[in-house]
Write a protein that holds these residues in place. Structure first.
Motif, mmCIF file in Angstrom:
data_model
loop_
_atom_site.group_PDB
_atom_site.id
_atom_site.type_symbol
_atom_site.label_atom_id
_atom_site.label_comp_id
_atom_site.label_asym_id
_atom_site.label_seq_id
_atom_site.Cartn_x
_atom_site.Cartn_y
_atom_site.Cartn_z
ATOM 1 N N PHE A 1 -4.689 -1.121 -1.245
ATOM 2 C CA PHE A 1 -5.701 -2.159 -1.471
ATOM 3 C C PHE A 1 -7.053 -1.789 -0.865
ATOM 4 C CE2 PHE A 1 -2.438 -5.267 -2.801
ATOM 5 C CZ PHE A 1 -3.121 -5.800 -3.885
ATOM 6 N N LEU A 2 -7.029 -1.187 0.325
ATOM 7 C CA LEU A 2 -8.308 -0.777 0.927
ATOM 8 C C LEU A 2 -8.940 0.355 0.123
ATOM 9 C CD1 LEU A 2 -7.593 -1.027 4.780
ATOM 10 C CD2 LEU A 2 -8.681 -2.698 3.280
ATOM 11 N N CYS A 3 -8.110 1.254 -0.423
ATOM 12 C CA CYS A 3 -8.632 2.297 -1.322
ATOM 13 C C CYS A 3 -9.251 1.653 -2.563
ATOM 14 C CB CYS A 3 -7.508 3.242 -1.761
ATOM 15 S SG CYS A 3 -6.998 4.408 -0.499
ATOM 16 N N ALA A 4 -8.554 0.642 -3.100
ATOM 17 C CA ALA A 4 -9.094 -0.077 -4.259
ATOM 18 C C ALA A 4 -10.449 -0.693 -3.912
ATOM 19 C CB ALA A 4 -8.116 -1.168 -4.695
ATOM 20 N N GLY A 5 -10.558 -1.210 -2.678
ATOM 21 C CA GLY A 5 -11.833 -1.762 -2.224
ATOM 22 C C GLY A 5 -12.928 -0.718 -2.215
ATOM 23 N N THR B 1 -11.670 -7.842 -1.660
ATOM 24 C CA THR B 1 -10.558 -6.873 -1.707
ATOM 25 C C THR B 1 -9.857 -6.682 -0.356
ATOM 26 O OG1 THR B 1 -11.686 -5.776 -3.522
ATOM 27 C CG2 THR B 1 -9.891 -4.578 -2.492
ATOM 28 N N PRO B 2 -10.564 -6.615 0.785
ATOM 29 C CA PRO B 2 -9.825 -6.485 2.059
ATOM 30 C C PRO B 2 -8.877 -7.656 2.314
ATOM 31 C CG PRO B 2 -12.158 -6.022 2.396
ATOM 32 C CD PRO B 2 -12.014 -6.566 1.010
ATOM 33 N N VAL B 3 -9.228 -8.840 1.789
ATOM 34 C CA VAL B 3 -8.347 -10.007 1.916
ATOM 35 C C VAL B 3 -7.036 -9.744 1.174
ATOM 36 C CG1 VAL B 3 -8.051 -12.412 1.180
ATOM 37 C CG2 VAL B 3 -10.174 -11.686 2.270
ATOM 38 N N SER B 4 -7.149 -9.098 0.000
ATOM 39 C CA SER B 4 -5.946 -8.750 -0.760
ATOM 40 C C SER B 4 -5.053 -7.831 0.062
ATOM 41 C CB SER B 4 -6.339 -8.053 -2.071
ATOM 42 O OG SER B 4 -7.192 -8.861 -2.831
#
Length: 631
Positions: A364-368, A257-260
Motif C-alpha cells: 500500500f505504501l508503494c501504491a502511495g 493511501t497511507p490510511v489504506s
C-alpha cells in the motif's frame, strides 16, 4: 494513553499552533510507543511470560469501572498474552511506518494536523482493542476503531465518493456489530461475567453450571452457545470484510493511501481474526461454528481473488487482495482445533497475520508512492516506471513474491502452514486455498508488470519517487518482509501457550509453489509487454469476466434490497403511516381541542355580571329540577 494524549494535543491545538509540526509530534509519540512495544515483546517472550514451558496470561493493570452487582462489573484492564503482545508490536510498528511515510505524502494538505490527530485516535483505539481484558472493553474499543476508520476514510470530505465510502463502511460494520453485541450479551448472561479469562474458564468446563446452562438452552433448535459464537463471528466478519459483508472495504480506498496501509495491513481488518482467536477455546468446542468460519473464510478468499484479477484501480486490487488474505486467516482458524498439533491452524493464522502485516503495508505504501508520482490510480496510466522508481520497484517486487508464496519470502512460510493445516483437516478447503494461492500470484504480478514494465513511461522524468521519509519505511518493511518468515513463530504463539515445532515439508510445498510460479509466468506472458492477449482472454470469458469485473453484482444486490425492498416496501409505507395516521391522529386531537375551546371560550369573559347571570341561571335550573322534575 500516549496516542490518546497525541490525539487531544494535535486535534485541539494542531491547526492553530503546530501546523506542520503536528506530523513530527505524532511520529515521535508513535516512535515511543513502538519502543515500548518492543520492550514488552522482549520482556514477555524472553523474560517473564513463560512459566513451566507455557506462556501465561498476565494482567498488569485492572480496575473496576462500572459495578452492576457483587459478581458483575465492567472492568478496564490490560492483558498480556502471546496474541496481544504480537498485535501490540504489529499495530505500533506499522502505524509508525505510516506516520513517517505520511510526513512527505501528506505535506501541504490543508488538514495536515487533523489527519495526524485521526491517526493517533486510530492507534489508541486499536491498541486498546488488542489489550482488552474483557468482552465489553473490547466492544468499546471496537466501536472506537469504527469511528476512527470513518473519519480517515472520509478525510477528503469535499469529495462525494469519500463521504459515501465512509458512510458505507460505517453502516455495514454497524449491522455486523449488532450481531457482535447480541453475542456478547448471550455469553455474558450465561457465564455471569464479562472477563475473557473467567468466561472461557466457565464455559469450557463441561461440569460447570454455566456450560450446562448455555448448551442446554436453545433457540430454533440451536444451542445458545452456537448462537453466541455465530453472532460474535458476524461482528468479526463485518470488521474483517468477509463475504457477504466485504462491500465496504474496496470503497474505503477513498481515504489517503497511507490510511489504506494502516486499515488494510495490520490493524482494523484483522480485528475480526483477532476476536475469533481471542475466544478460540470457546470456538474449538463447536464444530458447526468452526465449519462456518472455514467456509466463509475460504469463499471470501476465492471470490476476492477472482475479482482482483479483473480490477484496474491499483488500490482496489490491493483491497481485494486484503479480503483474500484475511479469508486465509479465517479458514485457518476454522480448520484448527485447540492445543498441540491439532492447533496448527491457529498458529498458522496468527503467523500469516504477522507476515501479512509487513508485505501488505509495504504494497500500500508503494501504491502511495506510485500514485504520488503518476497522479492516477488506474493501471492504464502507468507502465515502464522501473527506471523512474528503482527503490519502489525492488521493494514492490519483494512484497509481490511474498504474497504469492514464493520461497524464501515470508508469505511462503505462513501460507504453507495454513495449507498444511487445511490439508490435514478438510481437503476441499485445502483445494480452494491452493487455487486461491495461484490466483494471488497471477493478479499480483499482473499489477507488478503493468506498473513497472508493459510499456514506455510517459511520466515526466524530473519527478522523483518521493523523499527520504517515504523511502525509509519502504526499505524497512521490505527487510521485515524478507526476515519475518524465518521467525520460529510456533515457539511463541499457539492456541494453548505451549510451543509448537513446525517445519516446511518440501514435497508438500511443490504443488502450491509450482502453481504460483506458473501463474507468475502466465502474468508475464500477458502483461510484460503490451499485447492483445489479455483483451482476447477477457472477451472469451464473456459473462463470467464481466460479472467478476462488476464484483459479482453484490453491491447491486444490496442496493436492490435497500432501495427497492426496504425503502419502497418498508420505508415508504412506514413514512405514510407516520405522516397520515400517527401525525393525522395527533392533528385530529389538536383540531378537536381547538374547536371545543372555540365553542366554550365565550364562557370565560372576565365580566362579573355575566358570571352572576350564569350563577343565578344555574340556581333557577337546579330549583326547577328538584322541585318540579325530580319525583
Amino acid at each position: 494513553m500516549l496516542p490518546m494524549a497525541s490525539f487531544v494535543l494535535v486535534g485541539l491545538f494542531g491547526r492553530k499552533y503546530f501546523k506542520n509540526l503536528a506530523g513530527v509530534i505524532g511520529t515521535i509519540v508513535l516512535l515511543a510507543i513502538t519502543v515500548l512495544s518492543f520492550i514488552t515483546v522482549y520482556q514477555y517472550f524472553f523474560v517473564d511470560g513463560k512459566v513451566n514451558d507455557v506462556y501465561q496470561s498476565i494482567i498488569p493493570e485492572q480496575y473496576s469501572w462500572l459495578q452492576f452487582s457483587p459478581n458483575l462489573s465492567i472492568d478496564i484492564g490490560i492483558v498480556l498474552d502471546p496474541i496481544s503482545v504480537m498485535m501490540l508490536l504489529i499495530v505500533s510498528f506499522v502505524s509508525l511506518m505510516v506516520h513517517v511515510f505520511s510526513l512527505s505524502y501528506m505535506k501541504g494538505e490543508e488538514r495536515f494536523s487533523t489527519y495526524y490527530a485521526f491517526l493517533s485516535l486510530f492507534t489508541f483505539s486499536m491498541l486498546g482493542l488488542v489489550v482488552s481484558t474483557n468482552i465489553f472493553q473490547i466492544y468499546i474499543f471496537w466501536e472506537l476503531v469504527g469511528i476512527s476508520s470513518y473519519l480517515l476514510i472520509g478525510f477528503y470530505y469535499d469529495r462525494p465518493s469519500a463521504v459515501a465510502a465512509s458512510k458505507k463502511a460505517f453502516i455495514v460494520t454497524r449491522f455486523a456489530d449488532l450481531g457482535f453485541l447480541i453475542g456478547i450479551l448471550i455469553l455474558a448472561f450465561n457465564a455471569g461475567t464479562l472477563d475473557f479469562h473467567t468466561l472461557i474458564e466457565r464455559l469450557t468446563n463441561t461440569q460447570s453450571s454455566q456450560f450446562i446452562s448455555i448448551t442446554t438452552s436453545s433457540f430454533l433448535g440451536i444451542s445458545m452457545l452456537t448462537w453466541a459464537l455465530i453472532l460474535v463471528f458476524v461482528g468479526g466478519a463485518g470488521k474483517s470484510a468477509m463475504f457477504p459483508l466485504q462491500v465496504w472495504l474496496p470503497d474505503a480506498m477513498e481515504g489517503p493511501t497511507p490510511v489504506s496501509a494502516l486499515i488494510h495491513a495490520a490493524t482494523m481488518v484483522v480485528a475480526g481474526v483477532y476476536l475469533v482467536a481471542r475466544l478460540f477455546p470457546l470456538y474449538s468446542l463447536d464444530a458447526i461454528v468452526l465449519n462456518i468460519v472455514s467456509y466463509v473464510g475460504a469463499i471470501s478468499a476465492l471470490l476476492a481473488a477472482i475479482i482482483a484479477c479483473t480490477q484496474t484501480d491499483i488500490k482496489r486490487v490491493l483491497a481485494y487482495s486484503t479480503i483474500s488474505q484475511i479469508g486465509y486467516m479465517m479458514f485457518a482458524l476454522g480448520v484448527s482445533r485447540y492445543g498441540g498439533e491439532q492447533g496448527l491452524g491457529y498458529m498458522a493464522s496468527m503467523f500469516h497475520l504477522f507476515t501479512h502485516a509487513f508485505f501488505k503495508s509495504l504494497l500500500f505504501l508503494c501504491a502511495g508512492a506510485i500514485i504520488h508520482l503518476v497522479h492516477s490510480n488506474e493501471m492504464k496510466d502507468m507502465g515502464g516506471l522501473k527506471k523512474l522508481m528503482p527503490v519502489t520497484h525492488v521493494v514492490f517486487l519483494i512484497a509481490c513474491l511474498a504474497i504469492a508464496g514464493i520461497p524464501p519470502f515470508s508469505g511462503f512460510f505462513s501460507k504453507e502452514e495454513i495449507l498444511t493445516a487445511a490439508y490435514n483437516s478438510n481437503k476441499f478447503i485445502y483445494a480452494m486455498g491452493v487455487f486461491t494461492s495461484m490466483l494471488t500470484a497471477f493478479y499480483m504480478f499482473r499489477l507488478y508488470f503493468r506498473i513497472f514494465h508493459n510499456k514506455d513511461s510517459h511520466v515526466e522524468a524530473d519527478h522523483s519517487e518521493g523523499s527520504l521519509s517515504m523511502k525509509i519505511p519502504l526499505v524497512i518493511l521490505a527487510i521485515c518482509t524478507l526476515a519475518s518468515g524465518f521467525v520460529p513463530f510456533g515457539s511463541f504463539v499457539t492456541s494453548d501457550g505451549i510451543s509448537l515445532t513446525t517445519h516446511v515439508d518440501i514435497v508438500f510445498s511443490i504443488l502450491p509453489v509450482t502453481l504460483s510460479v506458473a501463474a507468475i509466468l502466465f502474468a508475464a506472458k500477458l502483461y510484460y509487454m503490451q499485447n492483445e492477449l489479455p483483451g482476447r482472454i477477457a472477451s472469451s470469458l464473456g459473462t463470467f469476466y464481466h460479472a467478476a469485473y462488476k464484483k459479482f453484482y453484490i453491491d447491486e444486490v444490496y442496493l436492490f434490497i435497500t432501495k427497492k425492498i426496504i425503502f419502497n416496501l418498508v420505508g415508504k409505507p412506514a413514512a405514510w403511516i407516520d405522516r397520515h395516521i400517527v401525525d393525522g391522529f395527533m392533528n385530529l386531537l389538536a383540531s378537536i381541542t381547538a374547536k371545543i375551546s372555540e365553542m366554550i371560550k365565550g364562557l370565560q369573559t372576565g365580566k362579573v355580571q355575566n358570571y352572576a347571570l350564569y350563577f343565578f341561571g344555574g340556581i333557577v335550573g337546579l330549583a326547577v329540577l328538584f322541585i318540579y322534575l325530580w319525583k
